[in-house]
Structures are given as structure tokens and as C-alpha cells.
Design an enzyme around this catalytic site. Structure first.
Site, PDB file in Angstrom:
ATOM      1  N   ASP A  10       0.878  -1.179   0.000  1.00 34.81           N
ATOM      2  CA  ASP A  10       0.000   0.000   0.000  1.00 34.81           C
ATOM      3  C   ASP A  10       0.910   1.222   0.000  1.00 34.81           C
ATOM      4  O   ASP A  10       2.117   1.110   0.229  1.00 34.81           O
ATOM      5  CB  ASP A  10      -0.897   0.002   1.250  1.00 34.81           C
ATOM      6  CG  ASP A  10      -1.813   1.223   1.294  1.00 34.81           C
ATOM      7  OD1 ASP A  10      -2.371   1.575   0.243  1.00 34.81           O
ATOM      8  OD2 ASP A  10      -1.948   1.833   2.366  1.00 34.81           O
ATOM      9  N   SER A  11       0.300   2.378  -0.203  1.00 32.28           N
ATOM     10  CA  SER A  11       1.081   3.612  -0.137  1.00 32.28           C
ATOM     11  C   SER A  11       1.580   3.869   1.289  1.00 32.28           C
ATOM     12  O   SER A  11       2.538   4.601   1.476  1.00 32.28           O
ATOM     13  CB  SER A  11       0.233   4.785  -0.601  1.00 32.28           C
ATOM     14  OG  SER A  11      -0.939   4.867   0.180  1.00 32.28           O
ATOM     15  N   CYS A  73      -4.629  -1.496  -1.718  1.00 31.04           N
ATOM     16  CA  CYS A  73      -4.676  -0.061  -1.997  1.00 31.04           C
ATOM     17  C   CYS A  73      -5.742   0.169  -3.062  1.00 31.04           C
ATOM     18  O   CYS A  73      -5.610  -0.345  -4.189  1.00 31.04           O
ATOM     19  CB  CYS A  73      -3.301   0.375  -2.499  1.00 31.04           C
ATOM     20  SG  CYS A  73      -3.238   2.096  -3.026  1.00 31.04           S
ATOM     21  N   GLU A 152      -2.551   8.573   8.617  1.00 27.83           N
ATOM     22  CA  GLU A 152      -1.094   8.385   8.685  1.00 27.83           C
ATOM     23  C   GLU A 152      -0.495   9.114   9.888  1.00 27.83           C
ATOM     24  O   GLU A 152       0.550   8.742  10.392  1.00 27.83           O
ATOM     25  CB  GLU A 152      -0.433   8.883   7.394  1.00 27.83           C
ATOM     26  CG  GLU A 152      -0.732   8.026   6.162  1.00 27.83           C
ATOM     27  CD  GLU A 152       0.052   6.717   6.121  1.00 27.83           C
ATOM     28  OE1 GLU A 152       1.199   6.682   6.585  1.00 27.83           O
ATOM     29  OE2 GLU A 152      -0.510   5.712   5.621  1.00 27.83           O
ATOM     30  N   CYS A 186     -10.953   3.056   0.145  1.00 25.15           N
ATOM     31  CA  CYS A 186      -9.508   3.245   0.365  1.00 25.15           C
ATOM     32  C   CYS A 186      -9.182   2.445   1.618  1.00 25.15           C
ATOM     33  O   CYS A 186      -9.906   2.536   2.625  1.00 25.15           O
ATOM     34  CB  CYS A 186      -9.225   4.721   0.578  1.00 25.15           C
ATOM     35  SG  CYS A 186      -7.604   5.083   1.249  1.00 25.15           S
ATOM     36  N   HIS A 188      -7.153   2.844   3.861  1.00 27.85           N
ATOM     37  CA  HIS A 188      -6.901   3.614   5.076  1.00 27.85           C
ATOM     38  C   HIS A 188      -8.191   3.851   5.878  1.00 27.85           C
ATOM     39  O   HIS A 188      -8.144   4.032   7.090  1.00 27.85           O
ATOM     40  CB  HIS A 188      -6.324   4.996   4.748  1.00 27.85           C
ATOM     41  CG  HIS A 188      -4.860   5.001   4.455  1.00 27.85           C
ATOM     42  ND1 HIS A 188      -4.314   4.465   3.305  1.00 27.85           N
ATOM     43  CD2 HIS A 188      -3.810   5.496   5.164  1.00 27.85           C
ATOM     44  CE1 HIS A 188      -3.007   4.639   3.321  1.00 27.85           C
ATOM     45  NE2 HIS A 188      -2.676   5.263   4.435  1.00 27.85           N
TER      46      HIS A 188
HETATM   47  N1  DGL Z   1      -4.674   3.228   1.013  1.00 24.70           N
HETATM   48  C1  DGL Z   1      -4.699   3.666  -0.311  1.00 24.70           C
HETATM   49  C2  DGL Z   1      -5.975   3.400  -1.029  1.00 24.70           C
HETATM   50  O1  DGL Z   1      -6.574   2.405  -0.687  1.00 24.70           O
HETATM   51  C3  DGL Z   1      -3.942   4.844  -0.733  1.00 24.70           C
HETATM   52  C4  DGL Z   1      -4.295   6.161  -0.206  1.00 24.70           C
HETATM   53  C5  DGL Z   1      -3.341   7.188  -0.744  1.00 24.70           C
HETATM   54  O2  DGL Z   1      -2.141   6.930  -0.757  1.00 24.70           O
HETATM   55  O3  DGL Z   1      -3.796   8.248  -1.173  1.00 24.70           O
HETATM   56  O4  DGL Z   1      -6.391   4.104  -1.896  1.00 24.70           O
END
Ligand code: DGL
Length: 276
Positions: A10-11, A73, A152, A186, A188
Site C-alpha cells: 500500500d502507499s 490499496c 497516517e 480506500c 486507510h
Molecule cells: N490506502 C490507499 C488506497 O486504498 C492509498 C491512499 C493514498 O495513498 O492516497 O487508496
């Protein structure tokens, strides 16, 4: 049987929502996790940059001899062309398909909300999957770019006033549209599911991409006879400082925490695939 690890990326921290579920449903699998904490967020970037980052992330995981690659992600899963995914030497698992399936199953009214990064919303990836499954459904999508930096930076706790105020602002149009199911598009966002749930109200079903995709991964590995008999070890790699990742990862993973965290130079890894 295949005892090689599952590769997850993931990012940043969001993919840990998939790791937590993988550890529950597949306790005998070893995991290599890469969080691109030095370049997070991806969601506001151009398609070209997201693809470049995603290819480097995948190349890193392949260098660790993983048996499959999970893009935990929404942004990468919505952006990576199928031609690249299919050209990889191991199975690729994105989050969109399993998540859309779960939402289509959960909705009663057929009015489904989608929240995600700007890139995910722009791609219309969830809408495409939902329309194929439920042609008469209505979808309402909204990008929530501030959620990722809030997560984050640890603004996670139930009732956190800053995250709650921003969630109220972002989610109001979805409430007004009367969605009965909300895709947290997302990975996150499940980290602030308590706050999102409180704003949306009890009657709205929240769909967690990490959770749905972990279950899909279990089925895929089973079908392909790729399940392992390991001790369930996880090794974490990040592109920025290990300290902040370890603190928030431990907080979030709870009983599933543990494992080494190592910092790497992600731009050293280049993906070489034929006919992408
Ligand atoms: N967790 C990621 C997603 O599911 C990336 C969020 C990001 O880096 O902007 O989109």
C-alpha cells in the site's frame, strides 16, 4: 501447497487493514508487507506517477519471492491496467472486485455510496464493478483526500474532533442521497471506521476493502493450491522512518502486531515484464 510468503503493499499504513484480516483468516501464511510511507499519499497524484510507484512496489515484492501480490490499496487497484496485472509472474489481487461484490450483496435499497481517493473516484472502478453486478443500482461517490493524512498521522480515535468534523463535511452528500451501504474504497478508511460509522448512522452498512479482499485471497490461494503451512510471520518494509510506522502499526494491529520493520530505497526496484 506453496510456502512462499504473500506480498502485500500500500502507499502507507492502510494496507495493514488487509494484513490484520489475512492474519485472522490465513494464520499459517507468512506475509511481506511494503508501505510506501515516504511517498504517501498516492491518491492525489497523476495516473502516470501512481503506475510508476505501483510497478516499483510490485518489483520489490517480487524480489522477495512472493507467491502472489495483493495491492491493498484502492488507488493502485483502480489504476493498474489489467494488462500489467496479467503479465505478472504470480497472481495479482486488487481490492475493487471483492469489495464491490460485498457491497452489492449488502445493499437493500440499491443506493450505494463510494468514498475513496481522488484517483479512485476518478477511475470509476467501483461503479463499473457495481453496475455489472447490480445494473439498477444508484451510486454516489465522493473523494475524501484529507482522510489519508489524518490516518497516517494517528488521528484515529473514536470521537476525534478533527477527523469527525472533516468526516461530517465529506459524508453529508452521501447521507442526503440516502445510501444504505458505504464502500470505504480506500484501505486507510477502516482505520477510522468508528468515526465514519458514527457520522453515517447505524443503519448504513460499511464495507471494508481489506477485509473483503483477505477473504477473496483465501479463496484464490485455495483454488490455485497455493496455501502454506507456515508460522504466520510478517515482515514489514517501508520507504520512510521505521519508528512512526512501528508505533501506529502496533496501535492498529494490536494482538496481530509484531515482525521486523526495515527501511528500503523503493526506487531501486524496476518491474520487468513482457508485453505489459
Ligand atoms: N490506502 C490507499 C488506497 O486504498 C492509498 C491512499 C493514498 O495513498 O492516497 O487508496
Amino acid at each position: 501447497m506453496d510456502n512462499r510468503p504473500i506480498g502485500v503493499f500500500d502507499s502507507g499504513l492502510g494496507g495493514l487493514t488487509a494484513v490484520r484480516e489475512l492474519k485472522k483468516v490465513l494464520p499459517n501464511e507468512n506475509i511481506i508487507y511494503f508501505g510506501d510511507t515516504g511517498r504517501v499519499p498516492y491518491g492525489g497524484r497523476s495516473t502516470k506517477t501512481i503506475l510508476q510507484y505501483a510497478k516499483e512496489d510490485i518489483a520489490f515484492l517480487l524480489s522477495k519471492d512472493v507467491k502472489c501480490v495483493m495491492a491493498a490499496c484502492g488507488t493502485v487497484s483502480s489504476t493498474l491496467p489489467a494488462s500489467v496485472a496479467q503479465a505478472l509472474p504470480v497472481p495479482f489481487i486488487g481490492v475493487v472486485e471483492a469489495t464491490a461484490k460485498a457491497a452489492a450483496k449488502a445493499t437493500r435499497s440499491g443506493i450505494i455510496g463510494i468514498i475513496g481517493t481522488a484517483a479512485t473516484v476518478r477511475s470509476k472502478s467501483y461503479e463499473q464493478q457495481l453496475k455489472a453486478l447490480l445494473p439498477n443500482c444508484t451510486t454516489v461517490a465522493r473523494a475524501c483526500p484529507m482522510f489519508v493524512p489524518l490516518v497516517e498521522n494517528g488521528y484515529l480515535g473514536k470521537g476525534n474532533p478533527i477527523t469527525t468534523a472533516i468526516a461530517q463535511e465529506y459524508l453529508q452528500p452521501l447521507k442526503e442521497a440516502g445510501v444504505d451501504t458505504l464502500i470505504m474504497g480506500c484501505t486507510h478508511y477502516p482505520l477510522i471506521a468508528d468515526i465514519i460509522g458514527e457520522v453515517m448512522g447505524d443503519s448504513v452498512r460499511l464495507i471494508d476493502p481489506g477485509k473483503e479482499t483477505a477473504h477473496a485471497a483465501q479463496q484464490i490461494l485455495q483454488q490455485k493450491d497455493l496455501l502454506a503451512r507456515n508460522n504466520g510471520k510478517a515482515d514489514y518494509f517501508v520507504s520512510d522512518s521505521v519508528d512512526s510506522f512501528r508505533t501506529i502499526a502496533n496501535l492498529f494491529l494490536g494482538e496481530y502486531a509484531g515482525g521486523d520493520v526495515t527501511q528500503i530505497d523503493i526506487d531501486r526496484y524496476q518491474l520487468t515484464i513482457s508485453n505489459p
